[in-house]
Scaffold this motif. Structure first.
Motif, PDB file in Angstrom:
ATOM      1  N   GLU A  68     -38.176 -22.502  53.083  1.00 32.50           N
ATOM      2  CA  GLU A  68     -38.346 -23.899  52.670  1.00 32.50           C
ATOM      3  C   GLU A  68     -38.070 -23.986  51.175  1.00 32.50           C
ATOM      4  O   GLU A  68     -38.885 -23.561  50.357  1.00 32.50           O
ATOM      5  CB  GLU A  68     -39.758 -24.382  52.981  1.00 32.50           C
ATOM      6  N   GLU A  69     -36.909 -24.517  50.833  1.00 33.30           N
ATOM      7  CA  GLU A  69     -36.490 -24.564  49.429  1.00 33.30           C
ATOM      8  C   GLU A  69     -36.768 -25.912  48.775  1.00 33.30           C
ATOM      9  O   GLU A  69     -36.688 -26.027  47.552  1.00 33.30           O
ATOM     10  CB  GLU A  69     -35.008 -24.216  49.315  1.00 33.30           C
ATOM     11  N   SER A  70     -37.110 -26.919  49.560  1.00 33.32           N
ATOM     12  CA  SER A  70     -37.366 -28.233  48.972  1.00 33.32           C
ATOM     13  C   SER A  70     -38.819 -28.332  48.510  1.00 33.32           C
ATOM     14  O   SER A  70     -39.711 -27.701  49.068  1.00 33.32           O
ATOM     15  CB  SER A  70     -37.064 -29.334  49.987  1.00 33.32           C
ATOM     16  N   GLY A  71     -39.042 -29.121  47.487  1.00 33.97           N
ATOM     17  CA  GLY A  71     -40.395 -29.337  46.987  1.00 33.97           C
ATOM     18  C   GLY A  71     -41.031 -28.136  46.325  1.00 33.97           C
ATOM     19  O   GLY A  71     -42.244 -27.957  46.383  1.00 33.97           O
ATOM     20  N   LEU A  72     -40.228 -27.312  45.678  1.00 33.98           N
ATOM     21  CA  LEU A  72     -40.779 -26.143  44.969  1.00 33.98           C
ATOM     22  C   LEU A  72     -41.666 -26.591  43.817  1.00 33.98           C
ATOM     23  O   LEU A  72     -41.421 -27.631  43.205  1.00 33.98           O
ATOM     24  CB  LEU A  72     -39.653 -25.280  44.407  1.00 33.98           C
ATOM     25  N   PRO A  73     -42.692 -25.808  43.502  1.00 34.53           N
ATOM     26  CA  PRO A  73     -43.506 -26.129  42.325  1.00 34.53           C
ATOM     27  C   PRO A  73     -42.646 -26.107  41.063  1.00 34.53           C
ATOM     28  O   PRO A  73     -41.641 -25.387  40.983  1.00 34.53           O
ATOM     29  CB  PRO A  73     -44.550 -24.996  42.291  1.00 34.53           C
ATOM     30  N   ALA A  74     -43.041 -26.895  40.079  1.00 35.98           N
ATOM     31  CA  ALA A  74     -42.306 -26.942  38.813  1.00 35.98           C
ATOM     32  C   ALA A  74     -42.251 -25.547  38.193  1.00 35.98           C
ATOM     33  O   ALA A  74     -43.236 -24.820  38.182  1.00 35.98           O
ATOM     34  CB  ALA A  74     -42.987 -27.913  37.856  1.00 35.98           C
ATOM     35  N   GLY A  75     -41.077 -25.176  37.708  1.00 40.56           N
ATOM     36  CA  GLY A  75     -40.912 -23.883  37.043  1.00 40.56           C
ATOM     37  C   GLY A  75     -40.606 -22.735  37.977  1.00 40.56           C
ATOM     38  O   GLY A  75     -40.533 -21.593  37.544  1.00 40.56           O
ATOM     39  N   VAL A  76     -40.399 -23.003  39.280  1.00 42.86           N
ATOM     40  CA  VAL A  76     -40.097 -21.947  40.251  1.00 42.86           C
ATOM     41  C   VAL A  76     -38.723 -22.218  40.847  1.00 42.86           C
ATOM     42  O   VAL A  76     -38.403 -23.342  41.226  1.00 42.86           O
ATOM     43  CB  VAL A  76     -41.148 -21.891  41.381  1.00 42.86           C
ATOM     44  N   SER A  77     -37.901 -21.180  40.923  1.00 42.91           N
ATOM     45  CA  SER A  77     -36.599 -21.287  41.581  1.00 42.91           C
ATOM     46  C   SER A  77     -36.459 -20.155  42.587  1.00 42.91           C
ATOM     47  O   SER A  77     -37.126 -19.133  42.491  1.00 42.91           O
ATOM     48  CB  SER A  77     -35.461 -21.255  40.558  1.00 42.91           C
ATOM     49  N   ILE A  78     -35.593 -20.362  43.568  1.00 40.31           N
ATOM     50  CA  ILE A  78     -35.371 -19.369  44.629  1.00 40.31           C
ATOM     51  C   ILE A  78     -33.954 -18.828  44.500  1.00 40.31           C
ATOM     52  O   ILE A  78     -32.999 -19.576  44.300  1.00 40.31           O
ATOM     53  CB  ILE A  78     -35.560 -19.993  46.025  1.00 40.31           C
ATOM     54  N   HIS A  79     -33.832 -17.510  44.649  1.00 41.58           N
ATOM     55  CA  HIS A  79     -32.533 -16.838  44.666  1.00 41.58           C
ATOM     56  C   HIS A  79     -32.458 -16.036  45.963  1.00 41.58           C
ATOM     57  O   HIS A  79     -33.438 -15.404  46.363  1.00 41.58           O
ATOM     58  CB  HIS A  79     -32.363 -15.900  43.471  1.00 41.58           C
ATOM     59  N   ARG A  80     -31.296 -16.054  46.596  1.00 42.70           N
ATOM     60  CA  ARG A  80     -31.095 -15.287  47.835  1.00 42.70           C
ATOM     61  C   ARG A  80     -29.789 -14.499  47.692  1.00 42.70           C
ATOM     62  O   ARG A  80     -28.754 -14.872  48.242  1.00 42.70           O
ATOM     63  CB  ARG A  80     -31.057 -16.225  49.024  1.00 42.70           C
ATOM     64  N   PRO A  81     -29.821 -13.361  46.971  1.00 43.86           N
ATOM     65  CA  PRO A  81     -28.589 -12.638  46.647  1.00 43.86           C
ATOM     66  C   PRO A  81     -27.929 -11.938  47.828  1.00 43.86           C
ATOM     67  O   PRO A  81     -26.741 -11.662  47.772  1.00 43.86           O
ATOM     68  CB  PRO A  81     -29.046 -11.624  45.599  1.00 43.86           C
ATOM     69  N   CYS A  82     -28.676 -11.631  48.876  1.00 45.42           N
ATOM     70  CA  CYS A  82     -28.038 -10.979  50.026  1.00 45.42           C
ATOM     71  C   CYS A  82     -28.624 -11.556  51.299  1.00 45.42           C
ATOM     72  O   CYS A  82     -29.814 -11.727  51.443  1.00 45.42           O
ATOM     73  CB  CYS A  82     -28.201  -9.465  49.982  1.00 45.42           C
ATOM     74  N   ARG A  83     -27.752 -11.887  52.205  1.00 46.36           N
ATOM     75  CA  ARG A  83     -28.156 -12.401  53.508  1.00 46.36           C
ATOM     76  C   ARG A  83     -27.398 -11.621  54.567  1.00 46.36           C
ATOM     77  O   ARG A  83     -26.223 -11.390  54.465  1.00 46.36           O
ATOM     78  CB  ARG A  83     -27.830 -13.880  53.652  1.00 46.36           C
TER      79      ARG A  83
END
Length: 84
Positions: A68-83
Motif C-alpha cells: 500500500e503506497e498511497s497515504g504514506l506518513p509525511a517524510g516516508v518514501s517507498i523504494h522497490r529496487p528488485c521485483r
C-alpha cells in the motif's frame, strides 16, 4: 547494499540453499534519522495473500504480494529496487 540484497543468491548455489532467490525488496526510507513513522505501521502495508485459497500454494506465483503506497506518513518514501 540494495543491489547486493537483490542478487545475494545468484552466485551461491550450495545444496543447503538450493534455488533460493530474492523475489522483492521493499524499502521504507525516512527523512529523519530517528524515523518518521513506526516500523510496525509501515510493515503492515506489505501483504502476501494466496491467489486461490482453495488450492495448496506450491510456488511464489501462487501468492499476490502487494504494498500500500498511497497515504504514506509525511517524510516516508517507498523504494522497490528488485521485483521477482
Amino acid at each position: 547494499l540494495w543491489q547486493a540484497l537483490c542478487g545475494m543468491f545468484e552466485l551461491d548455489r550450495s545444496a543447503a540453499r538450493g534455488l533460493m532467490t530474492t523475489r522483492e525488496l521493499v524499502i521504507f526510507e525516512h527523512q529523519s534519522p530517528l524515523g518518521n513513522a513506526q516500523a510496525h505501521r509501515l510493515f503492515e502495508r506489505v501483504t502476501a495473500t494466496r491467489k486461490d485459497p482453495t488450492r495448496p500454494a506450491r510456488a511464489y506465483a501462487d501468492y499476490q504480494v502487494s504494498v500500500e503506497e498511497s497515504g504514506l506518513p509525511a517524510g516516508v518514501s517507498i523504494h522497490r529496487p528488485c521485483r521477482g
